[in-house]
Design a protein around this motif. Structure first.
Motif: not given
Length: 189
Positions: A59-86
């Motif tokens: 959905k957001y290829p031009e914002k890849h990784c950055l949008k994922a962090a936003e989505i995961l934070r909005e849903r209260d996923w742990p920072e260690e997951v977010i850091h790994g994804v980004v």
């Protein structure tokens, strides 16, 4: 928040419809689970990060990784997951460097799963179960083969892990074998 594979899969499917992206996510998940087991870490946690690493790609290829962090934070996923994804997009679409061993493995194998899949699909058996490292290395050197796979990222990942590229390829093949049927690489019948 209790992390489960089902939650990760539901979230992934909310943002992705592509069958090839889903198969890629399953391939990366399998390798991450395998590598975690080999290295004495939690396969479930590593697998979840592998499964959702491209959460935002369709959905957001031009914002890849950055949008994922936003989505995961909005849903209260742990920072260690977010850091790994980004961090898997380090130097490509993210400035977040892989630090944890899990992040380094994800960075190293993401592109490699694509090269291995392409290698399997041109083989007569269409099976990862009989794939050898030398076959992947041969295709690695073939100019134009799977041109979208950036070999320099795989090499950089192997260096981060202090592994030989051949050993990284072998580990990735073994991980993908654990999901051969699920990722469509069990061969022709």
């Amino acid at each position: 928040m209790q992390l489960t594979r089902d939650k990760a899969l539901t979230l992934f499917k909310e943002f992705n419809q592509s069958e090839s992206l889903y198969t890629h996510a399953l391939s990366v998940e399998a390798v991450m689970r395998y590598a975690a087991g080999q290295r004495g870490h939690d396969p479930d946690f590593w697998g979840i990060v592998g499964l959702i690493h491209d959460l935002d790609y369709e959905k957001y290829p031009e914002k890849h990784c950055l949008k994922a962090a936003e989505i995961l934070r909005e849903r209260d996923w742990p920072e260690e997951v977010i850091h790994g994804v980004v961090s898997h997009g380090w130097g490509i679409c993210s400035e977040v460097e892989p630090v944890h061993e899990m992040e380094k493995v994800l960075f190293a194998i993401d592109e490699l799963t694509g090269l291995i899949t392409a290698t399997v699909l041109v083989r007569p058996s269409k099976s990862i179960l009989d794939l050898e490292v030398k076959s992947v290395k041969k295709k690695w050197k073939t100019k134009g083969f799977s041109a979208g796979v950036d070999r320099s990222i795989i090499e950089k990942g192997a260096a981060l892990l202090e592994m030989e590229t051949a050993d990284l390829i072998a580990m990735t093949i073994e991980g993908m074998k654990t999901a051969a049927a699920e990722i469509g690489l069990a061969g022709i019948e």
